[in-house]
Design a protein around this motif. Structure first.
Motif, short mmCIF file in Angstrom:
data_model
loop_
_atom_site.label_atom_id
_atom_site.label_comp_id
_atom_site.label_asym_id
_atom_site.label_seq_id
_atom_site.Cartn_x
_atom_site.Cartn_y
_atom_site.Cartn_z
N PRO A 115 5.21 23.99 27.88
CA PRO A 115 4.89 23.89 26.46
C PRO A 115 5.19 25.20 25.73
O PRO A 115 5.25 26.27 26.35
CB PRO A 115 3.39 23.62 26.45
N MET A 116 5.38 25.11 24.45
CA MET A 116 5.41 26.32 23.62
C MET A 116 4.00 26.90 23.57
O MET A 116 3.01 26.16 23.47
CB MET A 116 5.88 25.96 22.21
N GLY A 117 3.91 28.21 23.67
CA GLY A 117 2.63 28.88 23.54
C GLY A 117 2.48 29.49 22.16
O GLY A 117 3.37 30.20 21.69
N HIS A 118 1.38 29.17 21.48
CA HIS A 118 1.15 29.64 20.11
C HIS A 118 -0.21 30.32 20.04
O HIS A 118 -1.23 29.74 20.43
CB HIS A 118 1.20 28.46 19.14
N PHE A 119 -0.21 31.57 19.53
CA PHE A 119 -1.46 32.34 19.44
C PHE A 119 -1.43 33.21 18.20
O PHE A 119 -0.43 33.88 17.93
CB PHE A 119 -1.60 33.25 20.68
N ASN A 120 -2.50 33.18 17.43
CA ASN A 120 -2.68 34.22 16.42
C ASN A 120 -4.15 34.51 16.22
O ASN A 120 -5.01 33.65 16.40
CB ASN A 120 -1.96 33.92 15.10
N ILE A 121 -4.42 35.75 15.88
CA ILE A 121 -5.76 36.18 15.51
C ILE A 121 -5.61 37.01 14.25
O ILE A 121 -4.71 37.85 14.15
CB ILE A 121 -6.44 36.97 16.65
#
Length: 277
Positions: A114-120
């Motif tokens: 899967p594509m990994g998506h992260f933001n904070i």
């Protein structure tokens, strides 16, 4: 009044940025491109013509495991709050505003991954708030691998008296558009919106660590497994939906364009490396 500079949060964001880069290097090699854009306002269409400063750093890797992986850090400072923030009761008219964002996008070459998506995002305007999104967007990804990551994130949520499935409900709403058969988001992670920093930071910090560790374990487990042309179709569908979301729905991209932020920075940070329409 709370301090707009919280050393613990600043250290975590810098440290987690470096950790993400090290994890990507361990799989993708040391070939990186880095670029920083600096921009000053006011935005051309801003009726209030508020001066601001913007800094956007993107570190991009391209290799045999991740066709593209980016680790980006964005900071934006306004000397006073815009009227829309005041109207939304997110700030007072006299508040200075500071936004600090760490964003990670990972586009594996394998169609099983899967594509990994992260933001904070740390938002300061008289008080400190946090936003966070972390999830995977499956292609032909085995369900059991997504379930493993979800269980790891559930353990973090439970530690803080929260329910992971409830925390992930907003992901399915946000990463979805009319005409799609299903959302991009697998609901394996967390979403937190404008939660007071003091009560949310420990859970988001631990969730970020668990998410990155779990995602990288999934990548290592599946990266060498064979996949088919039909699997490639699913990967391409996922990536086209991500592009559609960014260009049509994503509020951060829309705000960046309205304020005159360089599109090249947005392209480097988040657009998929290859898609077929």
């Amino acid at each position: 009044m709370p301090d707009k500079n919280i050393p613990e949060v600043e250290r975590f964001i810098t440290g987690f940025k470096n950790k993400a880069i090290e994890e990507i290097i361990s799989l993708n090699g040391t070939m990186w491109q880095s670029k920083t854009w600096k921009h000053k306002g006011p935005a051309p269409l801003d009726p209030e013509q508020i001066e601001y400063t913007y800094r956007h750093e993107v570190n991009a890797s391209r290799g045999e495991v991740f066709e593209k992986a980016t680790v980006s850090k964005i900071s934006i400072d306004w000397p006073k709050a815009a009227k829309n923030l005041v109207d939304l009761k997110l700030a007072s008219a006299s508040d200075t505003v500071r936004v600090l964002v760490l964003q990670i996008e990972m586009f594996p070459l394998s169609s099983l991954l899967p594509m990994g998506h992260f933001n904070i995002e740390r938002f300061y305007a008289g008080k400190n708030m946090l936003n966070a999104n972390m999830d995977v967007f499956p292609a032909a990804t085995p369900k059991e691998d997504v379930d493993t990551l979800r269980k790891q994130m559930s353990a973090v949520a439970k530690k803080y008296g929260k329910d992971q499935w409830q925390l992930s409900s907003g992901l399915a709403q946000q990463y979805n558009m009319d005409g799609w058969q299903q959302p991009l988001a697998a609901r394996a992670g967390f979403q937190c919106k404008m939660i007071p920093l003091e009560e949310s930071f420990p859970m988001i910090r631990d969730g970020a660590e668990a998410f990155l560790n779990g995602y990288m374990a999934m990548v290592r487990n599946l990266k060498d497994s064979p996949f088919s042309a039909d699997d490639d179709v699913l990967k391409n569908e996922m990536r086209t939906h991500w592009l559609e979301y960014l260009l049509v729905k994503d509020g951060a991209v829309r705000m960046g364009r309205e304020k005159g932020h360089p599109f090249e920075a947005l392209r480097w940070m988040g657009l998929p490396p290859t898609i077929h329409y």
